[in-house]
Design a protein around this motif. Structure first.
Motif, PDB file in Angstrom:
ATOM      1  N   LEU A 173      -4.938  -6.701   4.465  1.00  7.40           N
ATOM      2  CA  LEU A 173      -3.430  -6.507   4.832  1.00  7.40           C
ATOM      3  C   LEU A 173      -3.211  -6.882   6.232  1.00  7.40           C
ATOM      4  CD1 LEU A 173      -0.831  -5.195   4.113  1.00  7.40           C
ATOM      5  CD2 LEU A 173      -1.680  -2.816   5.042  1.00  7.40           C
ATOM      6  N   ALA A 174      -2.141  -7.596   6.396  1.00  6.13           N
ATOM      7  CA  ALA A 174      -1.709  -7.859   7.623  1.00  6.13           C
ATOM      8  C   ALA A 174      -0.518  -7.713   7.922  1.00  6.13           C
ATOM      9  CB  ALA A 174      -1.984  -9.513   7.949  1.00  6.13           C
ATOM     10  N   ILE A 175      -0.058  -7.422   9.353  1.00  4.61           N
ATOM     11  CA  ILE A 175       1.450  -7.002   9.578  1.00  4.61           C
ATOM     12  C   ILE A 175       1.791  -7.764  11.234  1.00  4.61           C
ATOM     13  CG2 ILE A 175       2.996  -5.158  10.146  1.00  4.61           C
ATOM     14  CD1 ILE A 175       1.437  -3.335   8.647  1.00  4.61           C
ATOM     15  N   ALA A 176       2.805  -8.305  11.127  1.00  3.00           N
ATOM     16  CA  ALA A 176       3.400  -9.144  12.402  1.00  3.00           C
ATOM     17  C   ALA A 176       4.903  -8.370  12.815  1.00  3.00           C
ATOM     18  CB  ALA A 176       3.202 -10.492  12.262  1.00  3.00           C
ATOM     19  N   ALA A 207      -2.703   1.799   4.850  1.00  5.59           N
ATOM     20  CA  ALA A 207      -2.331   1.154   3.666  1.00  5.59           C
ATOM     21  C   ALA A 207      -3.362   0.088   3.036  1.00  5.59           C
ATOM     22  CB  ALA A 207      -0.942   0.544   3.828  1.00  5.59           C
ATOM     23  N   LYS A 208      -3.349  -0.100   1.904  1.00  4.95           N
ATOM     24  CA  LYS A 208      -4.198  -1.244   1.505  1.00  4.95           C
ATOM     25  C   LYS A 208      -3.425  -2.562   1.014  1.00  4.95           C
ATOM     26  CE  LYS A 208      -7.947   1.353  -0.834  1.00  4.95           C
ATOM     27  NZ  LYS A 208      -8.628   1.583  -2.165  1.00  4.95           N
ATOM     28  N   ILE A 216       4.954  -8.274   6.460  1.00 11.28           N
ATOM     29  CA  ILE A 216       3.830  -7.458   5.932  1.00 11.28           C
ATOM     30  C   ILE A 216       3.308  -8.163   4.662  1.00 11.28           C
ATOM     31  CG2 ILE A 216       3.529  -5.251   5.044  1.00 11.28           C
ATOM     32  CD1 ILE A 216       6.218  -4.382   6.285  1.00 11.28           C
ATOM     33  N   ALA A 217       1.989  -8.498   4.721  1.00 10.60           N
ATOM     34  CA  ALA A 217       1.730  -9.354   3.635  1.00 10.60           C
ATOM     35  C   ALA A 217       0.271  -9.023   3.165  1.00 10.60           C
ATOM     36  CB  ALA A 217       1.567 -10.834   4.108  1.00 10.60           C
ATOM     37  N   ASP A 218      -0.212  -8.937   1.965  1.00  6.70           N
ATOM     38  CA  ASP A 218      -1.576  -8.950   1.254  1.00  6.70           C
ATOM     39  C   ASP A 218      -1.706 -10.365   0.629  1.00  6.70           C
ATOM     40  OD1 ASP A 218      -0.375  -8.660  -1.182  1.00  6.70           O
ATOM     41  OD2 ASP A 218      -0.440  -6.482  -0.966  1.00  6.70           O
TER      42      ASP A 218
END
Length: 543
Positions: A97-100, A130-131, A158-160
């Motif tokens: 999970l990545a967030i920018a 969070a997963k 917000i991406a997976d």
């Protein structure tokens, strides 16, 4: 975005000068390998480029988590800890999970808030809890609802491996707790982005791929920001400030991305130049499949080959430099002007391209291609989501203390030489940068299929070894590159060299005479002639 906070309405140029950070998006249906891609440039004049890390942990019942503001480092309070937190490396966690983010400020009266959670803490707390991207939206909105939101207007990517969401959020002002927000899933097959201006305008009210706070419209009505029908509600128009800086200094960066990878982007120029017509869409269909390398290249953009190209005018100096130093506004004969604000900028602390994929070993579901300093000249190093420890070269530091073992400082050593002689130095920088990145990409592709990914123990070891080795090599190679550039271009000359880039000597053992390269940008000569042409004009002398 680490930033200096100023009032957006003071001047049109203030938004260009103060707001920073860019996040670009490509969904799995728009990429060659089926990965979701998001990028981030954390731009600030005081932010040191380091890789953050929080190991996974179990917490006893009753444990509290301290909340420290990411921008100011001030203590904001504490919140109850959860029983287990996931490991994070940079802006990515162990589950891929990545967030920018990017800050857009918004209405000033909503800035004075009663809250504990700033936008930076919101990102890193959520990565620990969070997963998936959809779960992250819920965690983020629950956090600000319970503990209050303590930042200005923000956009989040917000991406997976399966979904990418854009969420926009702003606080409610003095006497109110929480935030109003909208989150939209970017459809597969599309590209999107945000760059310090709210990009969500009208949105569907009954769509499972669009989520929003229950009071996002009613709160706007209560504040006098909106009085139309619910279906006509425009989040950006209600809560953001759309001025010249928001368009030319912010949306223009997203436009440049759309322009490079989609058709008919010129149709959005009236919006970028003067807010004419419909707003630029939140997402567009690309005209080809993108790769992680395409997103790395886009993070190095200076509007090349567009109407805003920064390398062409006299401001680019003698060597076509696509950078402008702050302040970004200036005045001539009573008229105010601004410099362009591109994606790549010299004050970046760190940037990344997050590559998130299914159907690969768990250790590689998330790859953070991570770089420090200016995205244009940095090297994007592979950090896998199972990397547990920060390589020495990517650890803590500050912008006041030079450290030759730090990736941030050797990148600055290279970049700052290019800021005065860009056209001369960038070919050699690209040569070394490309060689490193190509080798890293090839190794990651091989690692994915290797025996090292077959057991958890070996995958953990391989993830750490990959990060450590490439951080060390990229740092050492860039220190050597900086030394080479300094010697090669000493005193404005260009030393002669062989095919292996070794400087040449005469048969007698003396350094071979250098070349005199002069200047590259024709606009530089034109500006000199405009200012002092008569004095400098060559005259025929008869004696």
């Amino acid at each position: 975005m680490k930033k200096l906070t100023v009032t957006l309405s003071i001047a049109l140029a203030a938004a260009i000068e103060t707001l920073a950070c860019t996040s670009l998006i490509a969904t799995k249906g728009a990429t060659a390998d089926g990965s979701n891609l998001i990028t981030y440039a954390a731009d600030s004049h005081t932010l040191y480029g380091e890789l953050y890390n929080q190991p996974a942990a179990d917490h006893p019942k009753g444990s509290m988590r301290q909340v420290v503001d990411w921008d100011s480092n001030k203590y904001r309070g504490q919140i109850p800890e959860v029983a287990h937190t996931y490991g994070t490396i940079g802006n990515m966690n162990e589950h891929g999970l990545a967030i920018a983010e990017s800050t857009w400020g918004g209405r000033e009266e909503l800035w004075e808030v009663e809250g504990t959670i700033d936008y930076g803490s919101l990102i890193y707390i959520t990565l620990q809890r969070a997963k998936t991207a959809r779960e992250a939206v819920k965690v983020m909105t629950d956090l600000v609802d319970k503990y209050g939101y303590a930042s200005e207007g923000e956009s989040f990517s917000i991406a997976d491996a399966n979904e990418v969401w854009i969420m926009e959020m702003i606080g409610k002002g003095k006497g109110e707790k929480g935030a109003v927000w909208v989150a939209r899933r970017v459809p597969d097959g599309y590209i999107s982005g945000h760059a310090n201006h709210s990009r969500i305008h009208k949105f569907p009210l009954n769509d499972p791929e669009t989520l929003y706070s229950p009071d996002v419209i009613s709160f706007a009505r209560s504040k006098g920001y909106f009085d139309g029908k619910d279906e006509d509600f425009d989040f950006s128009k209600a809560y953001a400030v759309t001025d010249f800086g928001a368009l030319r200094g912010c949306d223009a960066r997203v436009w440049s991305y759309f322009n490079r990878f989609s058709d008919n982007a010129d149709a959005y120029l009236p919006w970028i130049n003067e807010a004419a017509g419909e707003p630029m869409p939140l997402w567009v269909k690309p005209n080809r499949k993108l790769t992680a390398n395409d997103l790395k290249a886009m993070m190095r953009d200076h509007f090349e080959d567009t109407p805003f190209d920064m390398t062409k005018d006299a401001g680019a100096g003698a060597f076509g430099v696509p950078y402008r130093y702050r302040p970004m506004s200036f005045e001539v004969d009573g008229q105010k002007y601004v410099h362009e604000r591109a994606i790549a900028t010299q004050q970046t602390g760190f940037s990344f391209v997050a590559q998130l994929r299914e159907n690969v070993p768990d250790a590689m579901k998330g790859i953070l291609w991570f770089g420090t300093d200016d995205a244009n000249t940095c090297v994007y190093m592979p950090i896998l989501c199972w990397t547990k420890r920060v390589p020495d070269q990517l650890g803590k530091g500050d912008v006041n203390t030079l450290d030759w073992n730090a990736n941030f400082w050797v990148n600055n050593y290279v970049a700052n030489q290019a800021y005065t002689r860009y056209s001369r130095l960038i070919p050699d920088i690209r040569r070394v940068q490309s060689a490193l990145e190509n080798a890293m990409t090839a190794e990651v592709e091989m690692l994915e299929k290797s025996d090292a990914m077959k057991t958890k123990e070996s995958a953990l070891a391989a993830s750490q070894e990959l990060a450590d080795r490439w951080a060390a090599k990229a740092t050492a190679d860039y220190k050597a590159l900086g030394d080479y550039l300094f010697v090669k271009h000493l005193d404005g000359n260009i030393k002669d060299e062989d095919e292996n880039h070794k400087f040449l000597y005469t048969p007698e053992g003396l350094p071979k005479a250098p070349k005199f390269g002069g200047y590259d940008n024709p606009e530089y000569f034109k500006a000199i002639v405009r200012d002092n042409g008569e004095s400098l004009k060559e005259k025929e002398i008869k004696y």
